[in-house]
Design an enzyme around this catalytic site. Structure first.
Site, mmCIF file in Angstrom:
data_model
loop_
_atom_site.group_PDB
_atom_site.id
_atom_site.type_symbol
_atom_site.label_atom_id
_atom_site.label_comp_id
_atom_site.label_asym_id
_atom_site.label_seq_id
_atom_site.Cartn_x
_atom_site.Cartn_y
_atom_site.Cartn_z
ATOM 1 N N ASN A 47 138.427 -122.116 -18.280
ATOM 2 C CA ASN A 47 139.680 -121.540 -17.785
ATOM 3 C C ASN A 47 140.363 -120.767 -18.932
ATOM 4 O O ASN A 47 140.670 -121.347 -19.977
ATOM 5 C CB ASN A 47 140.582 -122.663 -17.263
ATOM 6 C CG ASN A 47 141.880 -122.140 -16.694
ATOM 7 O OD1 ASN A 47 142.524 -121.297 -17.303
ATOM 8 N ND2 ASN A 47 142.280 -122.639 -15.544
ATOM 9 N N HIS A 54 145.225 -119.669 -20.685
ATOM 10 C CA HIS A 54 146.114 -119.816 -21.835
ATOM 11 C C HIS A 54 145.846 -118.818 -22.948
ATOM 12 O O HIS A 54 146.671 -118.675 -23.860
ATOM 13 C CB HIS A 54 146.137 -121.264 -22.320
ATOM 14 C CG HIS A 54 146.745 -122.141 -21.269
ATOM 15 N ND1 HIS A 54 147.967 -121.852 -20.704
ATOM 16 C CD2 HIS A 54 146.288 -123.235 -20.621
ATOM 17 C CE1 HIS A 54 148.242 -122.746 -19.766
ATOM 18 N NE2 HIS A 54 147.229 -123.587 -19.704
ATOM 19 N N HIS A 58 143.710 -118.311 -13.005
ATOM 20 C CA HIS A 58 144.692 -118.579 -11.955
ATOM 21 C C HIS A 58 145.647 -117.394 -11.901
ATOM 22 O O HIS A 58 146.425 -117.179 -12.835
ATOM 23 C CB HIS A 58 145.443 -119.876 -12.315
ATOM 24 C CG HIS A 58 146.383 -120.362 -11.260
ATOM 25 N ND1 HIS A 58 147.014 -121.579 -11.358
ATOM 26 C CD2 HIS A 58 146.819 -119.827 -10.111
ATOM 27 C CE1 HIS A 58 147.795 -121.755 -10.291
ATOM 28 N NE2 HIS A 58 147.694 -120.696 -9.525
ATOM 29 N N ARG A 85 148.802 -116.366 -10.720
ATOM 30 C CA ARG A 85 149.998 -116.996 -10.159
ATOM 31 C C ARG A 85 150.904 -115.929 -9.565
ATOM 32 O O ARG A 85 150.913 -114.784 -10.022
ATOM 33 C CB ARG A 85 150.742 -117.790 -11.241
ATOM 34 C CG ARG A 85 149.938 -118.962 -11.783
ATOM 35 C CD ARG A 85 150.766 -119.777 -12.755
ATOM 36 N NE ARG A 85 151.708 -120.615 -12.061
ATOM 37 C CZ ARG A 85 151.603 -121.935 -11.916
ATOM 38 N NH1 ARG A 85 150.588 -122.576 -12.438
ATOM 39 N NH2 ARG A 85 152.513 -122.609 -11.269
ATOM 40 N N ARG A 89 152.667 -115.220 -14.678
ATOM 41 C CA ARG A 89 153.137 -115.665 -15.987
ATOM 42 C C ARG A 89 152.056 -115.564 -17.066
ATOM 43 O O ARG A 89 152.360 -115.527 -18.244
ATOM 44 C CB ARG A 89 153.673 -117.092 -15.923
ATOM 45 C CG ARG A 89 152.609 -118.138 -15.723
ATOM 46 C CD ARG A 89 153.159 -119.531 -15.874
ATOM 47 N NE ARG A 89 154.058 -119.861 -14.788
ATOM 48 C CZ ARG A 89 154.313 -121.120 -14.421
ATOM 49 N NH1 ARG A 89 153.775 -122.126 -15.075
ATOM 50 N NH2 ARG A 89 155.116 -121.376 -13.421
ATOM 51 N N GLU A 116 141.542 -119.467 -9.150
ATOM 52 C CA GLU A 116 142.469 -120.478 -8.631
ATOM 53 C C GLU A 116 143.628 -119.736 -7.985
ATOM 54 O O GLU A 116 144.169 -118.798 -8.574
ATOM 55 C CB GLU A 116 143.026 -121.331 -9.773
ATOM 56 C CG GLU A 116 141.992 -122.206 -10.423
ATOM 57 C CD GLU A 116 142.577 -122.939 -11.618
ATOM 58 O OE1 GLU A 116 143.790 -122.812 -11.898
ATOM 59 O OE2 GLU A 116 141.823 -123.627 -12.290
ATOM 60 N N THR A 128 149.591 -126.820 -12.827
ATOM 61 C CA THR A 128 149.414 -127.363 -11.485
ATOM 62 C C THR A 128 149.570 -128.882 -11.547
ATOM 63 O O THR A 128 148.763 -129.569 -12.154
ATOM 64 C CB THR A 128 148.017 -126.982 -10.946
ATOM 65 O OG1 THR A 128 147.813 -125.599 -11.218
ATOM 66 C CG2 THR A 128 147.915 -127.232 -9.468
ATOM 67 N N GLU A 178 137.551 -129.948 -5.796
ATOM 68 C CA GLU A 178 137.771 -130.187 -7.221
ATOM 69 C C GLU A 178 138.757 -131.330 -7.342
ATOM 70 O O GLU A 178 139.919 -131.218 -6.919
ATOM 71 C CB GLU A 178 138.328 -128.926 -7.908
ATOM 72 C CG GLU A 178 138.592 -129.187 -9.395
ATOM 73 C CD GLU A 178 138.944 -127.944 -10.196
ATOM 74 O OE1 GLU A 178 138.543 -126.839 -9.798
ATOM 75 O OE2 GLU A 178 139.620 -128.101 -11.229
ATOM 76 N N HIS A 192 141.367 -130.580 -14.911
ATOM 77 C CA HIS A 192 142.777 -130.711 -15.287
ATOM 78 C C HIS A 192 142.950 -131.809 -16.337
ATOM 79 O O HIS A 192 142.659 -132.970 -16.077
ATOM 80 C CB HIS A 192 143.705 -130.997 -14.102
ATOM 81 C CG HIS A 192 145.084 -130.463 -14.351
ATOM 82 N ND1 HIS A 192 145.976 -131.093 -15.163
ATOM 83 C CD2 HIS A 192 145.681 -129.319 -13.959
ATOM 84 C CE1 HIS A 192 147.074 -130.370 -15.236
ATOM 85 N NE2 HIS A 192 146.924 -129.286 -14.516
HETATM 86 N N1 PXP Z 1 141.403 -126.890 -12.485
HETATM 87 C C1 PXP Z 1 142.522 -126.496 -11.849
HETATM 88 C C2 PXP Z 1 142.516 -126.419 -10.363
HETATM 89 C C3 PXP Z 1 143.677 -126.134 -12.577
HETATM 90 O O1 PXP Z 1 144.798 -125.736 -11.930
HETATM 91 C C4 PXP Z 1 143.623 -126.160 -13.991
HETATM 92 C C5 PXP Z 1 144.809 -125.718 -14.780
HETATM 93 O O2 PXP Z 1 144.989 -124.340 -14.610
HETATM 94 C C6 PXP Z 1 142.421 -126.569 -14.609
HETATM 95 C C7 PXP Z 1 141.338 -126.942 -13.815
HETATM 96 C C8 PXP Z 1 142.275 -126.601 -16.089
HETATM 97 O O3 PXP Z 1 143.128 -127.569 -16.612
HETATM 98 P P1 PXP Z 1 143.316 -127.695 -18.189
HETATM 99 O O4 PXP Z 1 143.909 -126.403 -18.657
HETATM 100 O O5 PXP Z 1 144.230 -128.858 -18.334
HETATM 101 O O6 PXP Z 1 141.950 -127.917 -18.769
#
Ligand code: PXP
Length: 237
Positions: A7, A10, A43, A45, A49, A70, A101, A151, A191
């Site tokens: 992901n 960030h 994601h 959004r 953001r 996402e 999330t 998931e 997550h």
């Molecule tokens: N899976 C989903 C559905 C999420 O919303 C997120 C956060 O964007 C993640 C995985 C990844 O989570 P993390 O950034 O805590 O590894």
């Protein structure tokens, strides 16, 4: 062995802190692929953001592995998804005030809307995963909706104290994971997974995909920081 979806949200968060053009999540996705990522997750959004529309459309053209979007069940984002056609859409709940999330989608409570969104995505040839808490009722609803995958939200596991508390959350994930597989859906999780807590989740039977972001981005900053300073020091000598 589960597939690793990286992901990159960030990376975009750091860029958006200055509304500039670096670091570019498109570069990060290429580096993630070089590092062995099986998928790139992002994601889009409603409030934009971190990930921007431009990121999604470039990544659709450049990512060679699975592109997993996402998204909330919002009409605007649904239209974009159907146009861009990621390989997979993961439906998540979304509130503007949340930092990330915070819980799984309530598919049992929002059955009709989720069914409509799944239908549209499927018509566009996009595989659908639902981000759910490890709650047997939600899994039952997901199976009725004909989702391709679930998931499991690993946030509670990630926050639990190592020891019996964490073990209890792992048992919940494992039990519900078996329910997901029996219902013919693929098992994904994500997550809050980190270098310290990921292994027991990766070892759950038939775990197919893990989506991990924050911990990888956090480590990337730390392992790259010293070199970045050294390079700047060379320039100011
Ligand atoms: N899976 C989903 C559905 C999420 O919303 C997120 C956060 O964007 C993640 C995985 C990844 O989570 P993390 O950034 O805590 O590894």
């Amino acid at each position: 062995m589960p597939e690793l979806g990286v992901n990159i949200d960030h990376v975009a968060t750091v860029r958006q802190a200055r509304r500039t053009n670096e670091p570019d999540p498109v570069w990060a996705a290429a580096l993630a692929e070089l590092g062995g990522a099986d998928g790139i997750t992002l994601h889009l959004r409603e409030d934009r953001r971190h990930i921007l529309d431009r990121d999604l459309s470039i990544l659709r053209q450049t990512v060679a592995v699975k592109l997993n979007l996402e998204m909330a069940c919002e009409q605007e984002i649904l239209e974009i998804a159907c146009q861009v056609k990621p390989d997979q859409a993961t439906l998540v709940p979304e509130r503007r005030e949340e930092i990330t999330t915070e819980g799984g989608l309530d598919v049992a409570g929002r059955h009709d809307r989720v069914a409509q969104v799944i239908g549209r995505l499927r018509e566009a040839g996009i595989s659908v995963s639902l981000f759910l808490d490890p709650d047997p009722q939600q899994i039952e609803a997901a199976a009725e909706l004909g989702a391709d995958a679930v998931e499991l939200h690993t946030g509670r596991y990630a926050l639990a104290r190592p020891g019996p508390e964490q073990q209890k959350e792992l048992v919940a994930l494992t039990t519900v994971g078996a329910q997901i597989r029996r219902a013919g859906m693929a098992l994904h999780a994500g997550h809050g997974l980190t270098y310290r807590n990921v292994r027991p989740v990766a070892a759950i039977e038939a775990m197919h995909e893990l989506n991990i972001g924050h911990s990888i981005v956090a480590r990337a900053i730390m392992v790259g920081f010293e070199q970045a300073v050294r390079e700047m020091k060379q320039l100011v000598l």
